[in-house]
Each structure stands twice: as C-alpha cells, then as structure tokens.
Design a protein around this motif. Structure first.
Motif, PDB file in Angstrom:
ATOM      1  N   PRO A   1       0.798  -1.231   0.000  1.00 42.00           N
ATOM      2  CA  PRO A   1       0.000   0.000   0.000  1.00 42.00           C
ATOM      3  C   PRO A   1       0.825   1.274   0.000  1.00 42.00           C
ATOM      4  CG  PRO A   1       0.067  -0.930   2.202  1.00 42.00           C
ATOM      5  CD  PRO A   1       0.789  -1.910   1.307  1.00 42.00           C
ATOM      6  N   GLY A   2       2.140   1.157   0.180  1.00 41.24           N
ATOM      7  CA  GLY A   2       2.972   2.350   0.192  1.00 41.24           C
ATOM      8  C   GLY A   2       4.428   1.994   0.439  1.00 41.24           C
ATOM      9  N   ILE A   3       5.277   2.984   0.307  1.00 42.55           N
ATOM     10  CA  ILE A   3       6.716   2.759   0.447  1.00 42.55           C
ATOM     11  C   ILE A   3       7.029   2.213   1.835  1.00 42.55           C
ATOM     12  CG2 ILE A   3       8.965   3.892   0.454  1.00 42.55           C
ATOM     13  CD1 ILE A   3       7.796   5.946  -1.495  1.00 42.55           C
ATOM     14  N   GLY A   4       7.722   1.071   1.869  1.00 38.39           N
ATOM     15  CA  GLY A   4       8.117   0.468   3.131  1.00 38.39           C
ATOM     16  C   GLY A   4       6.970  -0.131   3.919  1.00 38.39           C
TER      17      GLY A   4
ATOM     18  N   PHE B   1       2.695   4.597  -9.350  1.00 34.01           N
ATOM     19  CA  PHE B   1       2.078   5.882  -9.009  1.00 34.01           C
ATOM     20  C   PHE B   1       1.256   5.745  -7.732  1.00 34.01           C
ATOM     21  CE2 PHE B   1      -1.393   8.923  -9.008  1.00 34.01           C
ATOM     22  CZ  PHE B   1      -0.742  10.113  -9.265  1.00 34.01           C
ATOM     23  N   GLU B   2       0.410   4.712  -7.660  1.00 38.62           N
ATOM     24  CA  GLU B   2      -0.420   4.506  -6.478  1.00 38.62           C
ATOM     25  C   GLU B   2       0.451   4.174  -5.262  1.00 38.62           C
ATOM     26  OE1 GLU B   2      -3.453   5.221  -6.856  1.00 38.62           O
ATOM     27  OE2 GLU B   2      -3.596   5.148  -9.044  1.00 38.62           O
ATOM     28  N   PHE B   3       1.436   3.343  -5.469  1.00 41.87           N
ATOM     29  CA  PHE B   3       2.341   2.914  -4.414  1.00 41.87           C
ATOM     30  C   PHE B   3       3.134   4.083  -3.838  1.00 41.87           C
ATOM     31  CE2 PHE B   3       6.901   1.865  -3.894  1.00 41.87           C
ATOM     32  CZ  PHE B   3       6.853   1.039  -2.783  1.00 41.87           C
TER      33      PHE B   3
ATOM     34  N   GLY C   1      -3.505  10.068   1.421  1.00 44.21           N
ATOM     35  CA  GLY C   1      -4.393  11.221   1.363  1.00 44.21           C
ATOM     36  C   GLY C   1      -4.086  12.195   0.239  1.00 44.21           C
ATOM     37  N   GLN C   2      -2.991  11.985  -0.493  1.00 46.23           N
ATOM     38  CA  GLN C   2      -2.605  12.875  -1.587  1.00 46.23           C
ATOM     39  C   GLN C   2      -3.069  12.315  -2.929  1.00 46.23           C
ATOM     40  OE1 GLN C   2      -1.046  15.940  -1.092  1.00 46.23           O
ATOM     41  NE2 GLN C   2      -1.512  15.429   1.045  1.00 46.23           N
TER      42      GLN C   2
END
Length: 288
Positions: free
Chosen positions: A112-115, A163-165, A170-171
């Motif tokens: 869902p995101g970096i790290g 891009f999503e990752f 919230g951005q």
C-alpha cells in the motif's frame, strides 16, 4: 514461424526466464508470442512439468511459513511490516532498498505504500509467486528483474502501480521528487531490455520502416527532469504520470505534446523526426 524465428525466440525466452530450452520451446509453441509466453511462465513455471514417482509435483507454498516470516518483520506495535522491517527484509534478501526490482515486488505483493506490506498482500503475493522461504525469494528476484526489463506488458503494470504505491496517504498526486526518483529507476531499466524497445515507424503504405533508426536514449530522462524542474510544480498527477506532457528534444526543447508517455518513448526515434506534432494537436482537439 520459421525454425530460425523459433530459435531466436527461444534464446530471448531463456535469457529472460533462465529456464531450459525445452521449457522455452513448450511455452512458445503454446503461446506463440514471446511476451505472452514469458508472462505465462512467470505465472506458472511448472505448467509443462509432468509429475512422476521420481519427480513429485512441487509443494504449494506454505501459508504458515509465510505467516511466520511476516511476523518476523512486522512492526511489533502494528499489523504491517513497516520501514524497519523492510530494511531488515532487504538485508536478508541481499538487495538494495532502492533496487528497481522492489517496485516489481511491491506490485506483486500489492504494497500500500513505500516500506509497507500487509499480511494479506504478503501471503497472497508470495503464494502466487510460488515461494515461501527467504532463499526462494532471493532466487526469484533476478527473474522479476529480468521480466521487468524485457516484458512490455509487465513493465506497464508495474509502472502504473508505482504511481499509487508512491503517493503519500491522502494525496492525489505524486510528489515531484518521488516521481523523478521512480522515473530514474524504471525508465533506464526498461531501456536495458525489450520492455521499452523501440517500435519502428510505419510508412504511409503500412510497411515497417527498414531505415536504421535509434529510439529513446537513457540520457533523455535527465533532459525530461530538467524540463520539469524548469516548469516548476510540486507534484505529478495520475494523468501526467500516464498521459504525460513530453517535450520534443529534437531542436531547442520548444514543442510540447500530450501523449501516452510509454508509447511515445517506445515509438520515437532518437532524432524525434517521426513524431507528428500537428497530428498530436488534432488528436487532442478531437479528445477535448
């Protein structure tokens, strides 16, 4: 397909997957196209293996093993693997945290995101890749790295997922520094193989041009960054990421065209002589 064409495809297939020529031939005979065959191989590399009494079918990845591994990296105060666990994982996998292959891993495990890695994404992702131990994961990384550089469809999936990752929670946009960092990883890597290989222009009668022409070069990536920095802006929208305004580098960096970046990158020649500026303008007017 001619015998020579099949042999060339087998060489390419083996170079990407590292499998045997026999498996390469089996996949190519069934799926015909190299990119489709490579994708099928990575989805199920054992498709043509016939279990016997002397060669049992590979065991399915173990959910319990993957759960134990996940818990060894998980934040002790949360439900996810976070930055500290990711650094530890990279150490165990002997991979640089900034290696482009981790973008492919993020795509496969639906990070869902970096790290950040969820238990569901971790378990389902590694099971789909048919690995459940650190040694098996280490052995898989070169295959993912090769697939990312040689398979256009797979490259596009990872590129779009990045891009999503990469967005902050919230951005709606990707920060400019992050966007350039990801472009600097992905684009040169795609250019090393066939993922972003040059597509020759067609003549007016539909024939593929036989003229000796080169495509996008890795140094153009920095030119693109210079242009973005000159124009200013703090973020890159999803539309810009996928349908980016790219500059014509053929003369004095004066023309802007709105087209799909990856298609542009693969189709343009190094002199940018085969890009129809007026045609792109007419296209954008029809779309607006």
């Amino acid at each position: 397909m001619t015998d020579q064409g099949m042999e060339d495809n087998i060489i390419q297939f083996v170079g990407v997957t590292g499998t045997s020529t026999r498996d390469a031939r089996n996949f190519l005979e069934k799926y015909k196209r190299v990119d489709v065959a490579v994708d099928a191989y990575f989805n199920n590399p054992h498709e043509f293996n016939t279990p016997t009494r002397h060669q049992p079918a590979p065991a399915a990845p173990s959910t319990s093993k993957l759960t134990t591994l996940f818990n060894s990296y998980k934040d002790p105060d949360g439900d996810e693997i976070t930055v500290d666990g990711t650094i530890k994982l990279c150490g165990d996998l002997e991979v640089d945290p900034e290696d482009v292959v981790l973008l492919a891993v993020a795509f496969e495990l639906k990070s869902p995101g970096i790290g950040r890695w969820t238990k569901q994404g971790w378990t389902e992702g590694w099971k789909a890749l048919r690995v459940d131990t650190i040694p098996a994961m280490k052995a898989l990384l070169p295959q993912l790295r090769a697939k990312l550089s040689n398979d256009p469809a797979y490259f596009r999936k990872v590129y779009n997922y990045t891009f999503e990752f990469g967005r902050s929670e919230g951005q709606r946009s990707l920060g400019m520094d992050s966007a350039q960092a990801f472009w600097a990883l992905l684009l040169p890597h795609g250019l090393t193989g066939s993922a972003l290989s040059h597509i020759r222009a067609e003549s007016s009668d539909g024939d593929v041009s036989m003229e000796d022409e080169e495509g996008w070069k890795s140094e153009y990536v920095q030119w693109w960054f210079d242009f973005l920095n000159e124009k200013g802006g703090k973020g890159v929208s999803k539309d810009t990421w996928v349908m980016v305004c790219i500059i014509s580098l053929s003369l004095c960096l004066s023309y802007l065209k709105s087209i799909q970046f990856l298609d542009f990158l693969r189709s343009i020649d190094c002199k940018f002589s085969n890009h129809n500026i007026e045609g792109q303008i007419r296209f954008r007017l029809r779309e607006s």
